[in-house]
Design a protein around this motif. Structure first.
Motif, PDB file in Angstrom:
ATOM      1  N   PRO A  36      -0.823  -0.185  -3.303  1.00  6.35           N
ATOM      2  CA  PRO A  36      -2.229  -0.089  -3.712  1.00  6.35           C
ATOM      3  C   PRO A  36      -3.042  -1.349  -3.444  1.00  6.35           C
ATOM      4  N   GLU A  37      -2.374  -2.474  -3.232  1.00  9.09           N
ATOM      5  CA  GLU A  37      -3.060  -3.748  -2.994  1.00  9.09           C
ATOM      6  C   GLU A  37      -3.107  -4.139  -1.520  1.00  9.09           C
ATOM      7  N   ALA A  38      -2.485  -3.349  -0.664  1.00  9.79           N
ATOM      8  CA  ALA A  38      -2.336  -3.722   0.749  1.00  9.79           C
ATOM      9  C   ALA A  38      -3.548  -3.343   1.586  1.00  9.79           C
ATOM     10  N   THR A  39      -3.610  -3.978   2.729  1.00 11.14           N
ATOM     11  CA  THR A  39      -4.531  -3.582   3.783  1.00 11.14           C
ATOM     12  C   THR A  39      -3.714  -2.836   4.823  1.00 11.14           C
ATOM     13  N   HIS A  40      -4.249  -1.710   5.272  1.00 10.78           N
ATOM     14  CA  HIS A  40      -3.609  -0.867   6.275  1.00 10.78           C
ATOM     15  C   HIS A  40      -4.520  -0.878   7.508  1.00 10.78           C
ATOM     16  N   TYR A  41      -3.995  -0.467   8.647  1.00  9.12           N
ATOM     17  CA  TYR A  41      -4.758  -0.588   9.883  1.00  9.12           C
ATOM     18  C   TYR A  41      -4.732   0.714  10.681  1.00  9.12           C
ATOM     19  N   LEU A  42      -5.907   1.109  11.167  1.00  7.28           N
ATOM     20  CA  LEU A  42      -6.074   2.306  11.984  1.00  7.28           C
ATOM     21  C   LEU A  42      -6.526   1.915  13.378  1.00  7.28           C
ATOM     22  N   LEU A  70      -1.410   4.434  12.681  1.00  6.67           N
ATOM     23  CA  LEU A  70      -1.597   3.835  11.365  1.00  6.67           C
ATOM     24  C   LEU A  70      -0.458   2.875  11.074  1.00  6.67           C
ATOM     25  N   LEU A  71      -0.810   1.633  10.788  1.00  8.20           N
ATOM     26  CA  LEU A  71       0.156   0.646  10.309  1.00  8.20           C
ATOM     27  C   LEU A  71      -0.008   0.628   8.797  1.00  8.20           C
ATOM     28  N   LEU A  72       0.981   1.169   8.124  1.00  9.75           N
ATOM     29  CA  LEU A  72       0.929   1.429   6.692  1.00  9.75           C
ATOM     30  C   LEU A  72       1.901   0.520   5.951  1.00  9.75           C
ATOM     31  N   THR A  73       1.425  -0.155   4.915  1.00 13.38           N
ATOM     32  CA  THR A  73       2.290  -0.991   4.081  1.00 13.38           C
ATOM     33  C   THR A  73       2.634  -0.215   2.809  1.00 13.38           C
ATOM     34  N   LEU A  74       3.914  -0.109   2.550  1.00 17.28           N
ATOM     35  CA  LEU A  74       4.397   0.662   1.400  1.00 17.28           C
ATOM     36  C   LEU A  74       4.601  -0.229   0.181  1.00 17.28           C
ATOM     37  N   ARG A  75       4.817   0.404  -0.955  1.00 20.43           N
ATOM     38  CA  ARG A  75       4.992  -0.318  -2.222  1.00 20.43           C
ATOM     39  C   ARG A  75       6.172  -1.279  -2.183  1.00 20.43           C
TER      40      ARG A  75
END
Length: 128
Positions: free
Chosen positions: A45-51, A73-78
């Protein structure tokens, strides 16, 4: 008519923005690589993700949402891991996202998205 010219830019989104884009895709029957509620449960919930828009995509059975952009999508998980996913985004929704990254950061993220990395599906299998 929506533009079919794909932007060559990377945009950063927070988790709230990402969930909103995911919900928009789900409601419109566009491609997503995870089930309903998955991002809310697993994305940091605190991360920045990239499209990064990768290609123009069309749906003959949904012409009102065509064309749209299939984004990497570069997605950061919990758990802190970064994984690869895809998310279809309407051009207007992508364009509305702020341009808040410098050229060097965009280049770094684009290069990261082009290197092999764990996918959402692979991560889900391991963490079932």
């Amino acid at each position: 008519m929506a533009s079919s010219k794909i932007p060559r830019t990377v945009k950063a989104v927070n988790t709230t923005q990402l969930i909103r884009l995911d919900e928009e895709a789900m409601v419109r029957g566009l491609n997503r690589q995870h089930g309903a509620g998955w991002l809310a449960e697993h994305a940091d919930p605190e991360a920045t993700h990239y499209l990064w828009p990768a290609l123009v995509h069309r749906l003959d059975h949904r012409p009102e949402y065509s064309p749209h952009w299939r984004c990497m999508l570069l997605l950061t998980l919990r758990d802190g891991q970064q994984v690869f996913s895809l998310l279809d985004v309407l051009p207007a929704s992508f364009t509305a996202l702020p341009e808040n990254l410098d050229r060097a950061t965009k280049t770094r993220i684009a290069q990261r998205l082009q290197t092999p990395m764990q996918t959402v599906a692979e991560w889900s299998q391991r963490h079932g």
